[in-house]
Write a protein that holds these residues in place. Structure first.
Motif, PDB file in Angstrom:
ATOM      1  N   MET A 190       0.853  -1.186   0.000  1.00 58.25           N
ATOM      2  CA  MET A 190       0.000   0.000   0.000  1.00 58.25           C
ATOM      3  C   MET A 190       0.891   1.239   0.000  1.00 58.25           C
ATOM      4  SD  MET A 190      -3.068  -1.234   0.100  1.00 58.25           S
ATOM      5  CE  MET A 190      -3.999   0.234   0.457  1.00 58.25           C
ATOM      6  N   LYS A 191       0.398   2.323  -0.623  1.00 56.95           N
ATOM      7  CA  LYS A 191       1.114   3.595  -0.628  1.00 56.95           C
ATOM      8  C   LYS A 191       0.090   4.687  -0.375  1.00 56.95           C
ATOM      9  CE  LYS A 191       2.254   5.873  -4.434  1.00 56.95           C
ATOM     10  NZ  LYS A 191       2.890   6.275  -5.682  1.00 56.95           N
ATOM     11  N   GLU A 192       0.400   5.558   0.603  1.00 60.76           N
ATOM     12  CA  GLU A 192      -0.516   6.642   0.937  1.00 60.76           C
ATOM     13  C   GLU A 192       0.284   7.805   1.516  1.00 60.76           C
ATOM     14  OE1 GLU A 192      -4.610   7.286   3.548  1.00 60.76           O
ATOM     15  OE2 GLU A 192      -3.729   5.303   3.372  1.00 60.76           O
ATOM     16  N   THR A 193      -0.221   8.998   1.322  1.00 56.23           N
ATOM     17  CA  THR A 193       0.399  10.177   1.913  1.00 56.23           C
ATOM     18  C   THR A 193      -0.164  10.341   3.315  1.00 56.23           C
ATOM     19  OG1 THR A 193       0.570  11.183  -0.265  1.00 56.23           O
ATOM     20  CG2 THR A 193       0.814  12.643   1.615  1.00 56.23           C
ATOM     21  N   LEU A 194       0.716  10.238   4.318  1.00 53.71           N
ATOM     22  CA  LEU A 194       0.293  10.307   5.715  1.00 53.71           C
ATOM     23  C   LEU A 194       1.060  11.399   6.443  1.00 53.71           C
ATOM     24  CD1 LEU A 194       0.375   6.484   6.550  1.00 53.71           C
ATOM     25  CD2 LEU A 194      -1.598   7.844   5.844  1.00 53.71           C
ATOM     26  N   GLY A 195       0.409  11.978   7.424  1.00 60.08           N
ATOM     27  CA  GLY A 195       1.060  12.981   8.256  1.00 60.08           C
ATOM     28  C   GLY A 195       0.052  13.612   9.187  1.00 60.08           C
ATOM     29  N   PRO A 196       0.546  14.356  10.174  1.00 63.27           N
ATOM     30  CA  PRO A 196      -0.344  15.013  11.133  1.00 63.27           C
ATOM     31  C   PRO A 196      -1.317  15.967  10.435  1.00 63.27           C
ATOM     32  CG  PRO A 196       1.961  15.237  11.785  1.00 63.27           C
ATOM     33  CD  PRO A 196       1.950  14.630  10.429  1.00 63.27           C
ATOM     34  N   LEU A 197      -2.451  16.229  11.059  1.00 66.14           N
ATOM     35  CA  LEU A 197      -3.520  17.034  10.484  1.00 66.14           C
ATOM     36  C   LEU A 197      -3.002  18.354   9.911  1.00 66.14           C
ATOM     37  CD1 LEU A 197      -6.520  17.366   9.928  1.00 66.14           C
ATOM     38  CD2 LEU A 197      -6.774  18.281  12.239  1.00 66.14           C
ATOM     39  N   HIS A 198      -2.225  19.094  10.661  1.00 59.26           N
ATOM     40  CA  HIS A 198      -1.718  20.381  10.184  1.00 59.26           C
ATOM     41  C   HIS A 198      -0.212  20.339   9.973  1.00 59.26           C
ATOM     42  CE1 HIS A 198      -5.613  22.182  10.685  1.00 59.26           C
ATOM     43  NE2 HIS A 198      -5.667  21.712  11.918  1.00 59.26           N
ATOM     44  N   GLY A 199       0.308  19.154   9.710  1.00 52.55           N
ATOM     45  CA  GLY A 199       1.747  19.003   9.549  1.00 52.55           C
ATOM     46  C   GLY A 199       2.123  18.533   8.159  1.00 52.55           C
ATOM     47  N   PHE A 200       3.394  18.242   8.001  1.00 58.15           N
ATOM     48  CA  PHE A 200       3.967  17.806   6.739  1.00 58.15           C
ATOM     49  C   PHE A 200       3.557  16.368   6.446  1.00 58.15           C
ATOM     50  CE2 PHE A 200       7.929  16.802   4.205  1.00 58.15           C
ATOM     51  CZ  PHE A 200       7.569  17.587   3.130  1.00 58.15           C
ATOM     52  N   LYS A 201       3.065  16.107   5.258  1.00 57.29           N
ATOM     53  CA  LYS A 201       2.638  14.768   4.841  1.00 57.29           C
ATOM     54  C   LYS A 201       3.744  14.115   4.013  1.00 57.29           C
ATOM     55  CE  LYS A 201      -1.754  15.822   5.989  1.00 57.29           C
ATOM     56  NZ  LYS A 201      -1.640  16.657   7.137  1.00 57.29           N
ATOM     57  N   ARG A 202       3.954  12.816   4.225  1.00 60.40           N
ATOM     58  CA  ARG A 202       4.982  12.070   3.494  1.00 60.40           C
ATOM     59  C   ARG A 202       4.389  10.794   2.927  1.00 60.40           C
ATOM     60  NH1 ARG A 202      10.292  13.608   4.499  1.00 60.40           N
ATOM     61  NH2 ARG A 202      10.554  12.495   2.548  1.00 60.40           N
ATOM     62  N   LEU A 203       4.891  10.387   1.758  1.00 59.97           N
ATOM     63  CA  LEU A 203       4.458   9.113   1.186  1.00 59.97           C
ATOM     64  C   LEU A 203       4.924   7.982   2.092  1.00 59.97           C
ATOM     65  CD1 LEU A 203       5.032   9.497  -2.654  1.00 59.97           C
ATOM     66  CD2 LEU A 203       2.876   9.139  -1.461  1.00 59.97           C
ATOM     67  N   THR A 204       4.032   7.058   2.324  1.00 58.45           N
ATOM     68  CA  THR A 204       4.326   5.931   3.202  1.00 58.45           C
ATOM     69  C   THR A 204       3.945   4.647   2.482  1.00 58.45           C
ATOM     70  OG1 THR A 204       3.904   7.300   5.139  1.00 58.45           O
ATOM     71  CG2 THR A 204       3.829   4.925   5.470  1.00 58.45           C
ATOM     72  N   TRP A 205       4.855   3.695   2.508  1.00 58.32           N
ATOM     73  CA  TRP A 205       4.640   2.371   1.921  1.00 58.32           C
ATOM     74  C   TRP A 205       4.565   1.365   3.056  1.00 58.32           C
ATOM     75  CZ3 TRP A 205       7.351   6.133  -0.512  1.00 58.32           C
ATOM     76  CH2 TRP A 205       7.143   6.315  -1.877  1.00 58.32           C
ATOM     77  N   TRP A 206       3.619   0.419   2.987  1.00 61.37           N
ATOM     78  CA  TRP A 206       3.542  -0.648   3.970  1.00 61.37           C
ATOM     79  C   TRP A 206       2.809  -1.841   3.378  1.00 61.37           C
ATOM     80  CZ3 TRP A 206      -0.037   3.170   3.842  1.00 61.37           C
ATOM     81  CH2 TRP A 206      -1.368   2.828   3.998  1.00 61.37           C
ATOM     82  N   CYS A 207       3.017  -2.974   4.006  1.00 62.95           N
ATOM     83  CA  CYS A 207       2.375  -4.218   3.592  1.00 62.95           C
ATOM     84  C   CYS A 207       1.279  -4.562   4.602  1.00 62.95           C
ATOM     85  CB  CYS A 207       3.404  -5.349   3.533  1.00 62.95           C
ATOM     86  SG  CYS A 207       2.633  -6.958   3.210  1.00 62.95           S
ATOM     87  N   PRO A 208       0.007  -4.545   4.192  1.00 67.37           N
ATOM     88  CA  PRO A 208      -1.079  -4.846   5.130  1.00 67.37           C
ATOM     89  C   PRO A 208      -1.012  -6.250   5.727  1.00 67.37           C
ATOM     90  CG  PRO A 208      -1.951  -3.892   3.102  1.00 67.37           C
ATOM     91  CD  PRO A 208      -0.493  -4.175   2.874  1.00 67.37           C
ATOM     92  N   GLN A 209      -0.404  -7.217   5.000  1.00 65.37           N
ATOM     93  CA  GLN A 209      -0.292  -8.566   5.542  1.00 65.37           C
ATOM     94  C   GLN A 209       0.835  -8.659   6.573  1.00 65.37           C
ATOM     95  OE1 GLN A 209      -0.903  -8.124   2.148  1.00 65.37           O
ATOM     96  NE2 GLN A 209      -3.019  -8.703   2.523  1.00 65.37           N
ATOM     97  N   CYS A 210       1.974  -8.066   6.277  1.00 70.68           N
ATOM     98  CA  CYS A 210       3.128  -8.141   7.181  1.00 70.68           C
ATOM     99  C   CYS A 210       3.056  -7.115   8.309  1.00 70.68           C
ATOM    100  CB  CYS A 210       4.425  -7.927   6.399  1.00 70.68           C
ATOM    101  SG  CYS A 210       4.738  -9.185   5.138  1.00 70.68           S
ATOM    102  N   GLN A 211       2.298  -6.044   8.094  1.00 71.08           N
ATOM    103  CA  GLN A 211       2.165  -4.966   9.074  1.00 71.08           C
ATOM    104  C   GLN A 211       0.679  -4.711   9.329  1.00 71.08           C
ATOM    105  OE1 GLN A 211       4.908  -2.693   6.256  1.00 71.08           O
ATOM    106  NE2 GLN A 211       5.045  -1.491   8.133  1.00 71.08           N
ATOM    107  N   PRO A 212      -0.002  -5.640   9.984  1.00 69.97           N
ATOM    108  CA  PRO A 212      -1.450  -5.489  10.161  1.00 69.97           C
ATOM    109  C   PRO A 212      -1.795  -4.296  11.054  1.00 69.97           C
ATOM    110  CG  PRO A 212      -0.627  -7.350  11.431  1.00 69.97           C
ATOM    111  CD  PRO A 212       0.521  -6.854  10.611  1.00 69.97           C
ATOM    112  N   ALA A 213      -2.968  -3.720  10.800  1.00 65.93           N
ATOM    113  CA  ALA A 213      -3.454  -2.600  11.604  1.00 65.93           C
ATOM    114  C   ALA A 213      -3.670  -3.055  13.041  1.00 65.93           C
ATOM    115  CB  ALA A 213      -4.749  -2.048  11.017  1.00 65.93           C
TER     116      ALA A 213
END
Length: 171
Positions: free
Chosen positions: A136-159
């Motif tokens: 998965m790839k998504e832009t994540l970051g704090p509500l009023h902060g700097f957002k960065r692209l983040t890559w993760w594997c939903p199977q290996c890194q479950p929520a």
């Protein structure tokens, strides 16, 4: 590179992805430099134990100076921690392991750069993790902060379930 500094000794320092701001009196805090002998592990663990997503905390230069987006993605994958997991919901042993991985990976990254070799990312900018799962790839970051692209594997890194029992969905 955006900025390359060459030193008389023959060494150099390269900045690839950075923002430059003039600062009249720079403040260097070796306690936040993850590779410094003065790095304050307890302060870093306290920062990770907050209810914030760990991917935000790892990029907070007050606690992890020098740790950037590539390293963030790689160490979260290696620790098998979902980027949006709230630090306060993770076991202290998981956070200690994450910190150990971050320190080791940062050291290995620096050594490989100093010797002209590159480390090959396992998750950063990949379409599949080493186990063949879709990344998965998504832009994540704090509500009023700097957002960065983040890559993760939903199977290996479950929520991680939040306190309400629902998986973390902070963006």
């Amino acid at each position: 590179p955006r900025l390359v500094l060459h030193f008389e000794s023959g060494g150099f320092l390269v900045f690839y992805n950075c923002r430059l701001h003039w600062c009249s009196s720079p403040l260097a805090n070796p306690a936040s430099d993850i590779l410094s002998v003065e790095f304050h592990r307890g302060r870093a663990l306290d920062a990770l134990r907050t209810p914030n997503p760990v991917c935000y905390t790892l990029l907070d230069q007050r606690y992890f100076s020098g740790l950037g987006n590539i390293i963030k993605n790689e160490v979260l994958y290696m620790a098998k921690i979902h980027p949006l997991a709230q630090g306060s919901l993770l076991a202290l042993s998981d956070l200690e392991r994450l910190l150990d991985i971050a320190i080791q990976f940062s050291s290995d990254w620096l050594q490989s750069k100093l010797h002209g070799r590159g480390l090959h990312p396992q998750i950063y900018q990949k379409e599949q993790c080493p186990f063949g799962h879709a990344v998965m790839k998504e832009t994540l970051g704090p509500l009023h902060g700097f957002k960065r692209l983040t890559w993760w594997c939903p199977q290996c890194q479950p929520a991680v379930p939040s306190e309400s029992g629902n998986p973390s969905q902070v963006t």
